[in-house]
Design a protein around this motif. Sequence first.
Motif, mmCIF file in Angstrom:
data_model
loop_
_atom_site.group_PDB
_atom_site.id
_atom_site.type_symbol
_atom_site.label_atom_id
_atom_site.label_comp_id
_atom_site.label_asym_id
_atom_site.label_seq_id
_atom_site.Cartn_x
_atom_site.Cartn_y
_atom_site.Cartn_z
ATOM 1 N N PRO A 15 0.804 -1.224 0.000
ATOM 2 C CA PRO A 15 0.000 0.000 0.000
ATOM 3 C C PRO A 15 0.835 1.271 0.000
ATOM 4 N N VAL A 16 2.010 1.238 0.605
ATOM 5 C CA VAL A 16 2.849 2.441 0.640
ATOM 6 C C VAL A 16 3.280 2.814 -0.768
ATOM 7 N N ALA A 17 3.674 1.837 -1.562
ATOM 8 C CA ALA A 17 4.074 2.105 -2.942
ATOM 9 C C ALA A 17 2.890 2.610 -3.764
ATOM 10 N N SER A 18 1.697 2.080 -3.501
ATOM 11 C CA SER A 18 0.508 2.532 -4.225
ATOM 12 C C SER A 18 0.172 3.985 -3.883
ATOM 13 N N ILE A 19 0.310 4.339 -2.623
ATOM 14 C CA ILE A 19 0.061 5.724 -2.208
ATOM 15 C C ILE A 19 1.099 6.649 -2.828
ATOM 16 N N PHE A 20 2.344 6.223 -2.848
ATOM 17 C CA PHE A 20 3.397 7.023 -3.481
ATOM 18 C C PHE A 20 3.073 7.260 -4.954
ATOM 19 N N TYR A 21 2.599 6.219 -5.625
ATOM 20 C CA TYR A 21 2.291 6.353 -7.050
ATOM 21 C C TYR A 21 1.171 7.359 -7.285
ATOM 22 N N GLN A 22 0.136 7.311 -6.449
ATOM 23 C CA GLN A 22 -0.972 8.255 -6.609
ATOM 24 C C GLN A 22 -0.524 9.688 -6.355
ATOM 25 N N GLY A 23 0.331 9.870 -5.372
ATOM 26 C CA GLY A 23 0.840 11.212 -5.102
ATOM 27 C C GLY A 23 1.733 11.716 -6.221
ATOM 28 N N LEU A 24 2.592 10.856 -6.746
ATOM 29 C CA LEU A 24 3.474 11.258 -7.847
ATOM 30 C C LEU A 24 2.677 11.511 -9.128
ATOM 31 N N ASP A 25 1.555 10.784 -9.293
ATOM 32 C CA ASP A 25 0.748 10.962 -10.501
ATOM 33 C C ASP A 25 0.084 12.343 -10.533
ATOM 34 N N ARG A 26 -0.151 12.936 -9.356
ATOM 35 C CA ARG A 26 -0.742 14.281 -9.282
ATOM 36 C C ARG A 26 0.298 15.366 -9.030
ATOM 37 N N ALA A 27 1.548 14.988 -9.045
ATOM 38 C CA ALA A 27 2.597 15.963 -8.708
ATOM 39 C C ALA A 27 2.749 17.046 -9.768
ATOM 40 N N ASP A 28 2.376 16.760 -11.010
ATOM 41 C CA ASP A 28 2.499 17.764 -12.066
ATOM 42 C C ASP A 28 1.491 18.895 -11.897
ATOM 43 N N GLU A 29 0.419 18.659 -11.161
ATOM 44 C CA GLU A 29 -0.584 19.715 -10.956
ATOM 45 C C GLU A 29 -0.092 20.691 -9.889
ATOM 46 N N ASP A 30 -0.198 20.287 -8.630
ATOM 47 C CA ASP A 30 0.386 21.071 -7.540
ATOM 48 C C ASP A 30 0.481 20.187 -6.306
ATOM 49 N N ILE A 31 1.073 20.725 -5.259
ATOM 50 C CA ILE A 31 1.298 19.945 -4.041
ATOM 51 C C ILE A 31 -0.021 19.618 -3.357
ATOM 52 N N ASP A 32 -0.990 20.544 -3.388
ATOM 53 C CA ASP A 32 -2.275 20.289 -2.743
ATOM 54 C C ASP A 32 -3.010 19.126 -3.406
ATOM 55 N N ALA A 33 -2.976 19.072 -4.721
ATOM 56 C CA ALA A 33 -3.629 17.976 -5.437
ATOM 57 C C ALA A 33 -2.963 16.646 -5.103
ATOM 58 N N ALA A 34 -1.647 16.653 -5.024
ATOM 59 C CA ALA A 34 -0.926 15.424 -4.664
ATOM 60 C C ALA A 34 -1.261 14.990 -3.241
ATOM 61 N N GLU A 35 -1.376 15.969 -2.336
ATOM 62 C CA GLU A 35 -1.692 15.642 -0.948
ATOM 63 C C GLU A 35 -3.101 15.070 -0.828
ATOM 64 N N LYS A 36 -4.066 15.647 -1.554
ATOM 65 C CA LYS A 36 -5.429 15.127 -1.527
ATOM 66 C C LYS A 36 -5.495 13.712 -2.102
ATOM 67 N N ALA A 37 -4.738 13.465 -3.151
ATOM 68 C CA ALA A 37 -4.718 12.130 -3.736
ATOM 69 C C ALA A 37 -4.138 11.117 -2.760
ATOM 70 N N VAL A 38 -3.090 11.514 -2.059
ATOM 71 C CA VAL A 38 -2.469 10.609 -1.082
ATOM 72 C C VAL A 38 -3.436 10.296 0.054
ATOM 73 N N VAL A 39 -4.131 11.337 0.555
ATOM 74 C CA VAL A 39 -5.067 11.128 1.665
ATOM 75 C C VAL A 39 -6.233 10.240 1.227
ATOM 76 N N ALA A 40 -6.780 10.533 0.046
ATOM 77 C CA ALA A 40 -7.924 9.757 -0.436
ATOM 78 C C ALA A 40 -7.543 8.304 -0.685
ATOM 79 N N TYR A 41 -6.426 8.080 -1.344
ATOM 80 C CA TYR A 41 -6.026 6.707 -1.646
ATOM 81 C C TYR A 41 -5.551 5.981 -0.390
ATOM 82 N N GLY A 42 -5.067 6.739 0.601
ATOM 83 C CA GLY A 42 -4.713 6.123 1.879
ATOM 84 C C GLY A 42 -5.936 5.534 2.570
ATOM 85 N N GLY A 43 -7.073 6.236 2.474
ATOM 86 C CA GLY A 43 -8.308 5.684 3.026
ATOM 87 C C GLY A 43 -8.742 4.418 2.313
#
Length: 256
Positions: free
Chosen positions: A123-151
């Motif tokens: 799961p840690v690698a999956s969360i990292f992937y979701q955060g990196l996938d939104r990294a091109d947008e901005d940090i807030d989008a990456a953080e929201k993706a990490v939190v959502a996929y963490g749930g």
Amino acid sequence: MKRLFSILAITCLMVIGTVNANATTAVASATATVTNVAQEEPAAAEDTGFHQELKKRFIEGGPGFMGIVLLCLILGLAIAIERIIFLNLSTTNSKKLTQNVEDALASGGIEAAKEVCRNTKGPVASIFYQGLDRADEDIDAAEKAVVAYGGVQMGQLEKNVSWISLFIALAPMLGFMGTVIGMIQAFDKIEAAGDMQPSLVAGGIKVALLTTVFGLIVAIILQIFYNYIIAKIDSIVNDMEDSSITLMDLLVRHKK
């Protein structure tokens, strides 16, 4: 002639002595064999005694409630073993993964870091992937993706665990129900006989006690597995949260 009789007498004595010696040896050997068999029989009885006694008590407890309690144990153990295997496979060396992602970001950018996460299980690698996938947008989008996929990942970790807690509560309840039914049967026999005799109530009370004991044993076994699973889930979730914070720091440094 006397010499002949003397030789025959000596020969007879020797033969008799040999026969006696052989007989003594045979008797000793037979005695030793009987002793060994006598010693082995209690050991064999001790080896098979527990299983026979368990089977006997299970049958005496009644196939109805005892079968349901046994079914609770089988289903609970099946779910617990499946969860333990899944959680062990989900455990990741987060420090090594973080270092690999950091090196990939420094050398190849976001795509290289995403490739590292794709090649890593857990799961840690999956969360990292979701955060990196939104990294091109901005940090807030990456953080929201990490939190959502963490749930989402937390829900996967806790899948079917509630069934184990259900079986833990259900097994002793069924045992207590068997106890109540056994006592009712005992009082019915007393009422029908019109006399208080120990032989009338012994069977019902024994059934009552056996169902309670087996229900408590099942609950204790499943409770041990349940506590281990909960502790394992908590450890993985804490690792996920700590790794998510580290990922955000890595993305902030990469943006700069």
